[in-house]
Write a protein that holds these residues in place. Structure first.
Motif, PDB file in Angstrom:
ATOM      1  N   HIS A  85       8.029  82.162  32.905  1.00  0.00           N
ATOM      2  CA  HIS A  85       8.792  81.276  33.453  1.00  0.00           C
ATOM      3  C   HIS A  85       9.348  80.270  32.347  1.00  0.00           C
ATOM      4  CE1 HIS A  85       7.746  81.731  37.998  1.00  0.00           C
ATOM      5  NE2 HIS A  85       6.531  82.339  37.164  1.00  0.00           N
ATOM      6  N   ASP A  86      10.020  79.460  32.708  1.00  0.00           N
ATOM      7  CA  ASP A  86      10.561  78.187  31.745  1.00  0.00           C
ATOM      8  C   ASP A  86       9.141  77.380  31.248  1.00  0.00           C
ATOM      9  OD1 ASP A  86      13.091  78.892  32.494  1.00  0.00           O
ATOM     10  OD2 ASP A  86      13.685  77.052  33.524  1.00  0.00           O
TER      11      ASP A  86
ATOM     12  N   PRO B  41       3.322  77.134  22.493  1.00  0.00           N
ATOM     13  CA  PRO B  41       2.870  77.210  21.188  1.00  0.00           C
ATOM     14  C   PRO B  41       3.868  76.467  20.254  1.00  0.00           C
ATOM     15  CG  PRO B  41       4.067  79.121  21.835  1.00  0.00           C
ATOM     16  CD  PRO B  41       3.944  78.650  22.964  1.00  0.00           C
ATOM     17  N   HIS B  42       3.041  75.863  19.007  1.00  0.00           N
ATOM     18  CA  HIS B  42       3.608  75.256  17.917  1.00  0.00           C
ATOM     19  C   HIS B  42       3.533  76.226  17.097  1.00  0.00           C
ATOM     20  CE1 HIS B  42       4.099  70.879  19.655  1.00  0.00           C
ATOM     21  NE2 HIS B  42       4.817  71.867  20.436  1.00  0.00           N
ATOM     22  N   LEU B  43       4.428  76.322  15.939  1.00  0.00           N
ATOM     23  CA  LEU B  43       4.323  77.269  14.741  1.00  0.00           C
ATOM     24  C   LEU B  43       4.617  76.452  13.546  1.00  0.00           C
ATOM     25  CD1 LEU B  43       5.884  78.750  17.403  1.00  0.00           C
ATOM     26  CD2 LEU B  43       4.678  80.864  16.350  1.00  0.00           C
ATOM     27  N   LEU B  44       4.085  77.217  12.380  1.00  0.00           N
ATOM     28  CA  LEU B  44       4.367  76.860  11.099  1.00  0.00           C
ATOM     29  C   LEU B  44       4.723  77.697  10.167  1.00  0.00           C
ATOM     30  CD1 LEU B  44       3.884  73.806   9.450  1.00  0.00           C
ATOM     31  CD2 LEU B  44       1.599  74.790   9.025  1.00  0.00           C
TER      32      LEU B  44
ATOM     33  N   SER C 149       8.112  73.631  17.690  1.00  0.00           N
ATOM     34  CA  SER C 149       7.934  73.815  18.966  1.00  0.00           C
ATOM     35  C   SER C 149       8.457  75.398  19.383  1.00  0.00           C
ATOM     36  CB  SER C 149       8.303  72.863  19.963  1.00  0.00           C
ATOM     37  OG  SER C 149       8.303  73.166  21.344  1.00  0.00           O
ATOM     38  N   GLY C 150       7.694  75.875  20.144  1.00  0.00           N
ATOM     39  CA  GLY C 150       8.269  77.158  20.746  1.00  0.00           C
ATOM     40  C   GLY C 150       8.803  77.015  22.218  1.00  0.00           C
ATOM     41  N   ALA C 151       9.050  75.848  22.670  1.00  0.00           N
ATOM     42  CA  ALA C 151       9.556  75.602  23.960  1.00  0.00           C
ATOM     43  C   ALA C 151      10.879  76.468  24.304  1.00  0.00           C
ATOM     44  CB  ALA C 151       9.961  74.121  24.308  1.00  0.00           C
ATOM     45  N   GLY C 152      10.903  77.236  25.700  1.00  0.00           N
ATOM     46  CA  GLY C 152      12.012  77.886  25.754  1.00  0.00           C
ATOM     47  C   GLY C 152      12.042  78.482  27.223  1.00  0.00           C
TER      48      GLY C 152
END
Length: 308
Positions: free
Chosen positions: A156-157, A165-168, A197-200
């Protein structure tokens, strides 16, 4: 190239760009990589695994208590109660992406989980960490042919309020030693300031290495629910990268249903020998036909070696 290159529905040229970003940063974010038409059959069956947002927050789903108090309690492992979701784990786009990133044609899936999270169920906020401790008996390598890849797949959105998740980027972590594996915010504020941020939208795939620093974040949306998958791939001959053994589930109804609908390419990702392999003989073909009566063995029958 910017950290976490974002691409939409990539073709071969774009997959090459994704691979370059993955090699540079340790991750790549692909918004909407899986189109709605390929997601929909699996999403329609999510209720076979998890409560809906309303079912959880209204307390009308009897499965609700399972998800309270433990951030990992929302995980179901492959094979799933939904055969459509099991098939999505080895979708042709997912396999093509894994091959492009790992740079090999023969890949194995060594982990597959579906994950439901609900606002208020527990604290999903994590410290920055690497996953490799339970993905390999060694440490991550950047040597070609010795890499592994994990993927988050959004069903889902997932906006920021639903805990992406947040990535570095590796550009900020290349000098860090293999241990320690976790860095908290109070001791490492510069790392947290650099995270992405990996929001999508639905269908987004985030591919990252087990050695890439990342973390889960809190769900804050009122009555929120987040549904995703986590998939893990390695070159077929990389024996030190492991998480589960598929034969342990080989007797289940869910496994049989998945095998009966999967393609030869999808099954090869789980360790089935490819068509033409010496394993395929009249004896083994007959046995596999008995074990999996719903499986069309045509691809293997047509190319099996002749016994002399």
């Amino acid at each position: 190239m910017p950290a976490g290159l974002r691409l939409g529905d990539p073709g071969p040229m774009e997959l090459a760009d994704a691979a370059r970003a993955w090699h540079t940063d340790g991750f790549v974010i692909l918004p909407g990589f899986l189109p709605a038409r390929e997601l929909t059959p699996a999403v329609r069956e999510l209720d076979l695994l998890f409560p809906s947002a309303d079912g959880f927050h209204d307390g009308t789903d009897p499965r609700r208590e399972r998800f309270v108090g433990d951030e990992f309690a929302g995980i179901d492992t492959f094979p799933f109660a939904s055969t459509e979701l099991s098939l999505l784990a080895v979708n042709h786009r997912v396999l093509a992406l894994a091959e492009a990133l790992l740079g090999v044609d023969d890949i194995h899936i060594y982990g597959a989980e579906a994950w439901a999270k609900y606002t208020g169920a527990c604290n999903y906020d994590q410290d920055l960490h690497r996953d490799y401790l339970n993905h390999t008996i060694l440490v991550p390598s950047t040597t070609p042919g010795c890499r592994q890849v994990e993927m988050f797949v959004f069903l889902h959105d997932v906006p920021e309020a639903l805990g992406p998740p947040h990535l570095l980027s590796r550009q900020h972590t290349a000098s860090l030693p293999a241990m320690p594996n976790w860095y908290d915010n109070s001791g490492s504020p510069r790392l947290y300031a650099a995270e992405v941020s990996g929001a999508g939208p639905a269908g987004t795939v985030i591919a990252f290495e087990p050695g890439t620093f990342h973390r889960g974040t809190q769900l804050t949306a009122p009555r929120g629910a987040r549904y995703s998958m986590q998939l893990c791939f390695r070159p077929a001959n990389l024996q030190w990268g492991q998480r589960v053994g598929w034969a342990a589930s080989g007797f289940t109804t869910e496994w049989g249903e998945f095998v009966g609908r999967a393609t030869a390419r999808q099954l090869q990702a789980f360790g089935f020998p490819p068509p033409g392999h010496p394993y395929w003989t009249p004896e083994t073909l007959a046995g596999v036909a008995l074990r999996y009566p719903k499986l069309d063995l045509t691809p293997w029958r047509g190319s099996s070696p002749v016994r002399r």
